[in-house]
Design an enzyme around this catalytic site. Structure first.
Site, PDB file in Angstrom:
ATOM      1  N   ASP A  38      71.058  51.809  56.599  1.00 14.95           N
ATOM      2  CA  ASP A  38      71.838  53.037  56.834  1.00 14.95           C
ATOM      3  C   ASP A  38      71.218  54.219  56.098  1.00 14.95           C
ATOM      4  O   ASP A  38      71.490  55.379  56.432  1.00 14.95           O
ATOM      5  CB  ASP A  38      73.266  52.857  56.287  1.00 14.95           C
ATOM      6  CG  ASP A  38      74.252  52.398  57.350  1.00 14.95           C
ATOM      7  OD1 ASP A  38      74.116  52.833  58.502  1.00 14.95           O
ATOM      8  OD2 ASP A  38      75.154  51.609  57.006  1.00 14.95           O
ATOM      9  N   GLN A  87      80.112  48.625  57.480  1.00 12.45           N
ATOM     10  CA  GLN A  87      80.672  49.717  58.285  1.00 12.45           C
ATOM     11  C   GLN A  87      81.669  50.535  57.469  1.00 12.45           C
ATOM     12  O   GLN A  87      82.527  49.991  56.776  1.00 12.45           O
ATOM     13  CB  GLN A  87      81.349  49.118  59.539  1.00 12.45           C
ATOM     14  CG  GLN A  87      81.873  50.139  60.521  1.00 12.45           C
ATOM     15  CD  GLN A  87      80.783  50.949  61.220  1.00 12.45           C
ATOM     16  OE1 GLN A  87      79.629  50.520  61.325  1.00 12.45           O
ATOM     17  NE2 GLN A  87      81.131  52.125  61.698  1.00 12.45           N
ATOM     18  N   LYS A 133      76.796  48.142  68.148  1.00 10.49           N
ATOM     19  CA  LYS A 133      75.569  47.908  67.376  1.00 10.49           C
ATOM     20  C   LYS A 133      75.071  46.477  67.586  1.00 10.49           C
ATOM     21  O   LYS A 133      73.880  46.241  67.807  1.00 10.49           O
ATOM     22  CB  LYS A 133      75.840  48.148  65.876  1.00 10.49           C
ATOM     23  CG  LYS A 133      76.035  49.621  65.527  1.00 10.49           C
ATOM     24  CD  LYS A 133      76.524  49.838  64.098  1.00 10.49           C
ATOM     25  CE  LYS A 133      76.866  51.309  63.882  1.00 10.49           C
ATOM     26  NZ  LYS A 133      77.375  51.629  62.547  1.00 10.49           N
TER      27      LYS A 133
HETATM   28  N1  GUN Z   1      80.647  54.803  60.003  1.00  5.42           N
HETATM   29  C1  GUN Z   1      80.366  55.826  60.840  1.00  5.42           C
HETATM   30  N2  GUN Z   1      79.038  55.952  61.028  1.00  5.42           N
HETATM   31  C2  GUN Z   1      78.466  54.972  60.289  1.00  5.42           C
HETATM   32  C3  GUN Z   1      77.115  54.579  60.079  1.00  5.42           C
HETATM   33  O1  GUN Z   1      76.153  55.170  60.599  1.00  5.42           O
HETATM   34  N3  GUN Z   1      76.936  53.511  59.253  1.00  5.42           N
HETATM   35  C4  GUN Z   1      77.967  52.868  58.645  1.00  5.42           C
HETATM   36  N4  GUN Z   1      77.685  51.857  57.835  1.00  5.42           N
HETATM   37  N5  GUN Z   1      79.222  53.216  58.820  1.00  5.42           N
HETATM   38  C5  GUN Z   1      79.472  54.259  59.646  1.00  5.42           C
END
Ligand code: GUN
Length: 300
Positions: A120, A97, A53
């Site tokens: 998110d 995350q 990311k």
């Molecule tokens: N863990 C797995 N996918 C995601 C996501 O799209 N966002 C976040 N914050 N954690 C994740």
């Protein structure tokens, strides 16, 4: 029949290019889009996702503020960090995350994020807006699935979409999106309690596998000519692979390719789209912030 493989990497590349253009025009207005990325602990998959990311943000000319916390971090410490980031005018988006270490309640942390910075789309306010069909942040993976369908010109209106998986991250928000009047799909959501999955999956015009179970969906469970989208990213042991594992989707690729008309691979399907959509959500947050500055600090 052999399915056409949907190239998620290429579609994501286009979306990232678009994001870079939007970022550059925002920067000309004096706003430098910035996402705070918080990782608690060292779960290997999470470390790899967060790295991907941040790399994508950098390549699109956007900033990331990388915050790493030890696995023993308390909930109180994480909540106070979120409060600081909420108040920080230079931070437009906050991504914590998941999953979080066991001593931290995910719900408490997600609810503490300012919904205006919740790129998110996991905050209850954002989830509520999504279900009511109101504007807000749409979670990145469901948004990525829709973009893949759109770019592949798969008709969604009137189609029967069967989603396998009822998670808050994918299954539920995707169902809510597909039910919107403008998308106009008929949606069935199946899960671990559904019993004979094939009873539902064989009726799907579009089948979305998001159960987190490697190889769950086999060719025999797919209607001939269906479009199959594989959201699963499972690490399975493979001693012949350099890292000792390989990524496998929820769909058994070989048998599915014999039945489906279109199929997404893992890796290289939905995964890259999730990241591309995150960039767009960060831009949306930064743009609304920039708009607010022009209108005297209001952001709603
Ligand atoms: N863990 C797995 N996918 C995601 C996501 O799209 N966002 C976040 N914050 N954690 C994740």
């Amino acid at each position: 029949m052999s399915a056409v493989i949907i190239d998620g990497k290429e579609i994501a590349r286009k979306k990232r290019e678009e994001a870079a253009l939007r970022a550059s025009s925002l920067k000309q207005k004096g706003v430098s889009p910035c996402l705070a990325v918080v990782l608690a602990g060292e779960d290997p998959a999470s470390v790899s996702y967060v790295g991907a990311k941040e790399k994508a943000l950098g390549e699109a000319g956007m900033e990331s503020r990388d915050i790493r916390l030890p696995a023993y971090t308390s909930e109180e410490r994480l909540l106070s960090l979120v409060a600081e980031l909420n108040a920080d005018r230079l931070v437009h988006g906050i991504l914590v995350q998941l999953p979080l270490p066991a001593q931290i309640r995910e719900k408490a942390v997600i609810s503490a994020i300012d919904p205006r910075k919740d790129v998110d789309g996991f905050h209850p306010v954002q989830a509520g807006r999504l279900f009511l069909g109101e504007p807000g942040f749409i979670p990145c993976t469901p948004q990525g699935v829709l973009e893949l369908l759109r770019e592949t010109a798969v008709p969604v209106s009137g189609a029967h979409v069967v989603i396998v998986g009822r998670s808050n991250l994918v299954g539920k928000p995707l169902a809510a999106l597909l039910l919107r009047r403008e998308l106009n799909a008929t949606v069935t959501v199946c899960h671990t309690g559904s019993g004979d999955l094939a009873r539902y999956t064989t009726r799907a015009d579009i089948l979305v596998a998001a159960a987190g179970k490697p190889g769950l969906i086999t060719g025999g469970m797919i209607k001939k000519g269906a479009v199959v989208i594989d959201v699963g990213v499972n690490r399975v042991n493979d001693t012949s692979a350099k890292r000792g594992y390989r990524l496998k989707g929820d769909v058994d690729f070989e048998s599915a390719a014999q039945k489906a008309s279109y199929l997404t691979p893992v890796p290289g399907g939905v995964g890259p789209m999730t990241i591309a959509m995150l960039l767009h959500n960060v831009l949306k947050a930064a743009e609304s912030c920039a708009g607010a500055d022009e209108t005297g600090g209001r952001r709603d």
